[in-house]
Design an enzyme around this catalytic site. Structure first.
Site, PDB file in Angstrom:
ATOM      1  N   ASP A  89      32.247  41.031  35.716  1.00 38.68           N
ATOM      2  CA  ASP A  89      32.130  41.383  37.128  1.00 38.68           C
ATOM      3  C   ASP A  89      33.023  40.467  37.947  1.00 38.68           C
ATOM      4  O   ASP A  89      32.986  39.244  37.785  1.00 38.68           O
ATOM      5  CB  ASP A  89      30.677  41.243  37.591  1.00 38.68           C
ATOM      6  CG  ASP A  89      30.520  41.459  39.079  1.00 38.68           C
ATOM      7  OD1 ASP A  89      30.592  42.618  39.514  1.00 38.68           O
ATOM      8  OD2 ASP A  89      30.336  40.456  39.813  1.00 38.68           O
TER       9      ASP A  89
ATOM     10  N   ASP B  82      35.080  47.044  40.140  1.00 38.31           N
ATOM     11  CA  ASP B  82      35.047  45.594  39.940  1.00 38.31           C
ATOM     12  C   ASP B  82      34.190  45.164  38.751  1.00 38.31           C
ATOM     13  O   ASP B  82      33.863  43.992  38.612  1.00 38.31           O
ATOM     14  CB  ASP B  82      34.543  44.888  41.203  1.00 38.31           C
ATOM     15  CG  ASP B  82      33.132  45.302  41.589  1.00 38.31           C
ATOM     16  OD1 ASP B  82      32.622  46.292  41.023  1.00 38.31           O
ATOM     17  OD2 ASP B  82      32.533  44.628  42.454  1.00 38.31           O
ATOM     18  N   GLU B  83      33.833  46.132  37.891  1.00 38.52           N
ATOM     19  CA  GLU B  83      32.961  45.793  36.769  1.00 38.52           C
ATOM     20  C   GLU B  83      33.358  46.596  35.540  1.00 38.52           C
ATOM     21  O   GLU B  83      33.641  47.794  35.631  1.00 38.52           O
ATOM     22  CB  GLU B  83      31.508  46.083  37.147  1.00 38.52           C
ATOM     23  CG  GLU B  83      30.480  45.350  36.314  1.00 38.52           C
ATOM     24  CD  GLU B  83      29.109  45.397  36.952  1.00 38.52           C
ATOM     25  OE1 GLU B  83      28.134  45.636  36.216  1.00 38.52           O
ATOM     26  OE2 GLU B  83      28.996  45.220  38.178  1.00 38.52           O
TER      27      GLU B  83
END
Length: 299
Positions: free
Chosen positions: A15, A114-115
């Protein structure tokens, strides 16, 4: 619980910390972990939503991703920047390209902008064990993009994701193996576990279930009777068991549902709400028609 029948993989859940804010901070030449910065959808509108805030800003003022621009404190040290989605997408793509240096495409599952999950089975001779690989990836992302990341390590996707949410965001890297579940997860309130929303939380609370460990020690047949397939999944997750594939083509090929949502810039009155709902319905239906589909269920 006897875990011997279940697969053990080396899965990382990565993350990017406060991704939008971190990208904007790096663009301006600031350290994302030190600067007070907020990304706002439209700074010209007081009711615009705060899309992201840097970690020190969150910590000092308790800003969240549901805060509004007018709620931000009047502090001259705060930097306000508009959102640049194209930039975030470009950086996300470049980070994924970096991950291809460590694992093949079929081992990378992009969960969001974002992960990402990365399965690193069998890479010990190249990069070391899964802890060493996590450290190298974390350092590589920081050196290449200036962005700090949190990494959860687990025997499956669920464990990697949950330990990242609960522990790695504080320590940087955290691990949860099957045997660690009672110690690291069971005392957690159910609402803090990935996949358990407010409605499920309320249902569990009505049953006297407050912590994740209480789900593991509840009778499976009762959970199945109350929640169906979801109840069974909750039970096995509470024991750390997740059989989701860790290799394959994770690209979504078929869209099974169409929806639309907006962030309201002010509190709507009872008279305003029907017009808003109509706009949302028209957009969702337009997308369905464009794809040549018709709906059977409306929510």
């Amino acid at each position: 619980m006897d875990y011997s029948p279940y697969p053990r993989n080396d899965v990382l859940c990565i993350d990017m910390r406060s991704f939008y804010a971190s990208v904007e901070a790096v663009k301006l030449g600031h350290d994302p972990m030190k600067v007070m910065l907020a990304v706002v959808g439209d700074p010209n509108r007081p009711g615009s939503i705060v899309l992201a805030a840097s970690p020190p800003f969150k910590k000092r003022y308790g800003i969240s991703n549901v805060s509004r621009y007018f709620e931000l404190p009047n502090d001259p040290n705060i930097i306000i920047v508009p959102a640049h989605m194209e930039d975030y997408l470009k950086v996300s793509i470049e980070i994924t390209k970096l991950l291809h240096n460590y694992a093949p495409q079929e081992a990378i599952h992009q969960y969001s902008i974002d992960e990402v999950w990365v399965t690193v089975n069998g890479l010990q001779k190249l990069f070391g064990d899964r802890w060493e690989i996590a450290r190298k990836i974390q350092k590589d992302i920081l050196n290449s993009f200036g962005i700090t990341s949190s990494i959860g390590i687990g025997d499956n996707k669920f464990l990697a994701k949950v330990v990242m949410d609960l522990h790695a965001k504080k320590s940087g890297i955290a691990e949860c193996k099957y045997e660690d579940v009672p110690e690291k997860l069971w005392s957690t309130p159910v609402q803090d576990i990935w996949g358990i929303g407010k409605r499920m939380m309320k249902n569990l609370h009505r049953m006297g279930i407050v912590t994740f460990g209480q789900i593991a020690n509840y009778k499976l047949e009762h959970l199945q009777k109350r929640f169906g397939v979801m109840g069974e999944q909750l039970y096995w997750h509470a024991w750390g068991i997740d059989l989701s594939p860790v290799f394959g083509d994770f690209t979504k090929h078929e869209q099974k549902g169409f929806g639309h949502g907006i962030a309201l810039l002010r509190d709507y009155t009872k008279e305003d709400v029907p017009y808003c709902i109509l706009d949302l319905c028209e957009e969702a239906c337009r997308r369905a028609r464009t794809a040549g589909n018709a709906g059977r269920t409306i929510a």
